[in-house]
Motif scaffolding. Structure first.
Motif, PDB file in Angstrom:
ATOM      1  N   LEU A 176       0.829  -1.205   0.000  1.00  0.00           N
ATOM      2  CA  LEU A 176       0.000   0.000   0.000  1.00  0.00           C
ATOM      3  C   LEU A 176       0.865   1.258   0.000  1.00  0.00           C
ATOM      4  CD1 LEU A 176      -2.819  -1.053   2.492  1.00  0.00           C
ATOM      5  CD2 LEU A 176      -2.816  -1.169  -0.001  1.00  0.00           C
ATOM      6  N   ARG A 177       2.000   1.178   0.676  1.00  0.00           N
ATOM      7  CA  ARG A 177       2.941   2.311   0.655  1.00  0.00           C
ATOM      8  C   ARG A 177       3.440   2.546  -0.771  1.00  0.00           C
ATOM      9  NH1 ARG A 177       8.199   2.653   0.200  1.00  0.00           N
ATOM     10  NH2 ARG A 177       8.447   0.382   0.389  1.00  0.00           N
ATOM     11  N   LEU A 178       3.799   1.464  -1.468  1.00  0.00           N
ATOM     12  CA  LEU A 178       4.282   1.578  -2.841  1.00  0.00           C
ATOM     13  C   LEU A 178       3.204   2.151  -3.757  1.00  0.00           C
ATOM     14  CD1 LEU A 178       6.199  -1.831  -3.130  1.00  0.00           C
ATOM     15  CD2 LEU A 178       7.209   0.448  -2.932  1.00  0.00           C
ATOM     16  N   VAL A 179       1.967   1.759  -3.514  1.00  0.00           N
ATOM     17  CA  VAL A 179       0.848   2.298  -4.310  1.00  0.00           C
ATOM     18  C   VAL A 179       0.744   3.808  -4.109  1.00  0.00           C
ATOM     19  CG1 VAL A 179      -1.660   2.339  -4.545  1.00  0.00           C
ATOM     20  CG2 VAL A 179      -0.464   0.152  -4.362  1.00  0.00           C
ATOM     21  N   GLY A 180       0.847   4.241  -2.863  1.00  0.00           N
ATOM     22  CA  GLY A 180       0.768   5.669  -2.577  1.00  0.00           C
ATOM     23  C   GLY A 180       1.878   6.448  -3.253  1.00  0.00           C
ATOM     24  N   GLU A 181       3.090   5.915  -3.214  1.00  0.00           N
ATOM     25  CA  GLU A 181       4.221   6.599  -3.840  1.00  0.00           C
ATOM     26  C   GLU A 181       4.058   6.639  -5.355  1.00  0.00           C
ATOM     27  OE1 GLU A 181       7.677   4.542  -2.508  1.00  0.00           O
ATOM     28  OE2 GLU A 181       7.607   5.371  -0.468  1.00  0.00           O
ATOM     29  N   PHE A 182       3.579   5.530  -5.928  1.00  0.00           N
ATOM     30  CA  PHE A 182       3.388   5.485  -7.386  1.00  0.00           C
ATOM     31  C   PHE A 182       2.320   6.470  -7.821  1.00  0.00           C
ATOM     32  CE2 PHE A 182       1.738   3.963 -11.394  1.00  0.00           C
ATOM     33  CZ  PHE A 182       2.870   3.583 -12.096  1.00  0.00           C
ATOM     34  N   ASN A 183       1.197   6.488  -7.119  1.00  0.00           N
ATOM     35  CA  ASN A 183       0.105   7.390  -7.491  1.00  0.00           C
ATOM     36  C   ASN A 183       0.475   8.852  -7.274  1.00  0.00           C
ATOM     37  OD1 ASN A 183      -1.487   5.292  -8.301  1.00  0.00           O
ATOM     38  ND2 ASN A 183      -2.865   5.337  -6.549  1.00  0.00           N
ATOM     39  N   ALA A 184       1.322   9.112  -6.285  1.00  0.00           N
ATOM     40  CA  ALA A 184       1.784  10.489  -6.079  1.00  0.00           C
ATOM     41  C   ALA A 184       2.647  10.934  -7.253  1.00  0.00           C
ATOM     42  CB  ALA A 184       2.571  10.586  -4.779  1.00  0.00           C
ATOM     43  N   LYS A 185       3.431  10.019  -7.776  1.00  0.00           N
ATOM     44  CA  LYS A 185       4.267  10.324  -8.936  1.00  0.00           C
ATOM     45  C   LYS A 185       3.406  10.557 -10.168  1.00  0.00           C
ATOM     46  CE  LYS A 185       8.263   8.546 -11.516  1.00  0.00           C
ATOM     47  NZ  LYS A 185       9.190   7.395 -11.677  1.00  0.00           N
ATOM     48  N   VAL A 186       2.350   9.753 -10.303  1.00  0.00           N
ATOM     49  CA  VAL A 186       1.422   9.912 -11.421  1.00  0.00           C
ATOM     50  C   VAL A 186       0.749  11.271 -11.351  1.00  0.00           C
ATOM     51  CG1 VAL A 186      -0.767   9.083 -12.365  1.00  0.00           C
ATOM     52  CG2 VAL A 186       1.028   7.470 -11.778  1.00  0.00           C
ATOM     53  N   GLY A 187       0.499  11.731 -10.142  1.00  0.00           N
ATOM     54  CA  GLY A 187      -0.118  13.042  -9.977  1.00  0.00           C
ATOM     55  C   GLY A 187       0.720  14.160 -10.543  1.00  0.00           C
ATOM     56  N   ASP A 188       2.007  13.884 -10.733  1.00  0.00           N
ATOM     57  CA  ASP A 188       2.897  14.880 -11.333  1.00  0.00           C
ATOM     58  C   ASP A 188       2.956  14.757 -12.846  1.00  0.00           C
ATOM     59  OD1 ASP A 188       3.508  15.855  -8.840  1.00  0.00           O
ATOM     60  OD2 ASP A 188       5.221  14.520  -8.568  1.00  0.00           O
ATOM     61  N   GLY A 189       2.115  13.869 -13.414  1.00  0.00           N
ATOM     62  CA  GLY A 189       2.023  13.763 -14.871  1.00  0.00           C
ATOM     63  C   GLY A 189       2.821  12.651 -15.484  1.00  0.00           C
TER      64      GLY A 189
END
Length: 239
Positions: A176-189
Motif C-alpha cells: 500500500l505504501r508503494l501504491v501511494g508513492e506510485f500514485n503520487a508520482k502519477v499526480g505529477d504527470g
C-alpha cells in the motif's frame, strides 16, 4: 553635700532607674508578629470564572478505520484497466503452480520482473515486503501486479502458517505504501495510477493457511496507507 541637694540627686537617680526599667519592657507596638502556618487547602474564589480543560472534549484514545475487505465470486483477471491484482509469493522467484502460475500465463513480463527481483535479493530481506509491478508492454489488460512476499520458499519448504501470517501484515502495508508513492508520482504527470485493488484469497492455496486467518490480518491494517481504503477479494465460484 547639702541635705536638699542629696535628696534631689536621690530622686533624680530613682527617676532615671525607673525610666531604664520601663525601657527594658517590650513595646506593645513592636511586638514580633506571630507567624501562622499556611492553610494546605486552597480556598476557591467564588467570583473567579471556572477554567475549562482544553482536553476535556477530546477522547482519550483515537480510533482509526481499518482496511475494508469485501468478497465476491468471478474472474480475477477480468478486472478493469489499471486495477492492482495482488497475490502471495515465495521469495525464490517461482510462479510454477496454483494461482501464481495463472499470473505467469497472463503477465509473462511481470513474472520476469518478479523473478529478477528475487534473484537480486536475499530471501531474508524480501520476507514481509512487497513488489509493485506496473502494466507491462505485453499486457493488454493494463493490470498492475502486486506481490506479497509471505513465505521464503514453496512446496515442502514453505514457511509455517504462523510465519506466513506474521509476514502478511507488513507485506500488505509495504504494498500500500508503494501504491501511494506510485500514485503520487502519477499526480505529477507520469501516466495512469492504480485504480481499484483486487486480490485472490492470498495464502489459502498452496501455502495452506486458512483464509479466515489471513482475512483477519488484512482487516487489522489501518487505512490511509497509500490512500487505499478497501480491497475486493475475487475467487472462482465453488462447485
Amino acid at each position: 553635700m547639702a541635705t536638699g541637694t542629696l535628696d534631689s540627686w536621690i530622686r533624680s537617680e530613682q527617676s532615671n532607674t525607673s525610666k531604664k526599667r520601663k525601657s527594658t519592657k517590650p513595646d506593645d507596638n513592636h511586638m514580633p508578629l506571630k507567624r501562622t502556618k499556611p492553610d494546605p487547602t486552597p480556598k476557591l474564589n467564588s467570583d473567579a470564572p471556572a477554567k475549562s480543560n482544553p482536553d476535556s472534549n477530546q477522547t482519550t484514545s483515537a480510533t482509526s478505520a481499518t482496511l475494508k475487505v469485501t468478497e465476491e465470486t468471478g474472474d480475477l483477471f477480468a478486472a478493469p484497466p489499471n486495477t492492482l491484482l495482488i497475490h502471495a509469493c515465495n521469495c525464490t522467484g517461482s510462479w510454477s503452480a496454483g494461482i501464481a502460475q495463472a499470473f505467469k500465463l497472463h503477465y509473462p513480463s511481470a513474472y520476469q520482473t518478479y523473478s529478477n527481483h528475487c534473484k537480486a535479493t536475499d530471501p531474508e530481506n524480501l520476507i514481509g515486503t512487497a513488489q509493485l509491478i506496473p502494466p507491462q508492454a505485453d499486457s493488454t489488460s493494463k493490470h498492475f501486479v502486486g506481490c506479497l512476499f509471505t513465505s521464503r520458499h514453496y512446496g515442502r519448504r514453505k514457511d509455517s502458517p504462523a510465519s506466513i501470517l506474521e509476514a502478511t501484515g507488513p507485506a500488505m502495508r509495504d504494498l500500500l505504501r508503494l501504491v501511494g508513492e506510485f500514485n503520487a508520482k502519477v499526480g505529477d504527470g507520469d501516466g495512469e495510477g492504480v485504480g481499484e485493488v483486487w486480490m485472490c484469497r492470498v495464502n489459502s492455496g498452496l501455502f495452506r493457511v486458512p483464509w479466515a486467518k489471513t482475512r483477519g490480518v488484512l482487516e487489522g491494517i489501518d487505512v490511509g496507507v497509500g490512500g487505499v481504503e478497501g480491497v475486493r477479494v475475487v475467487s472462482l465460484e465453488e462447485g
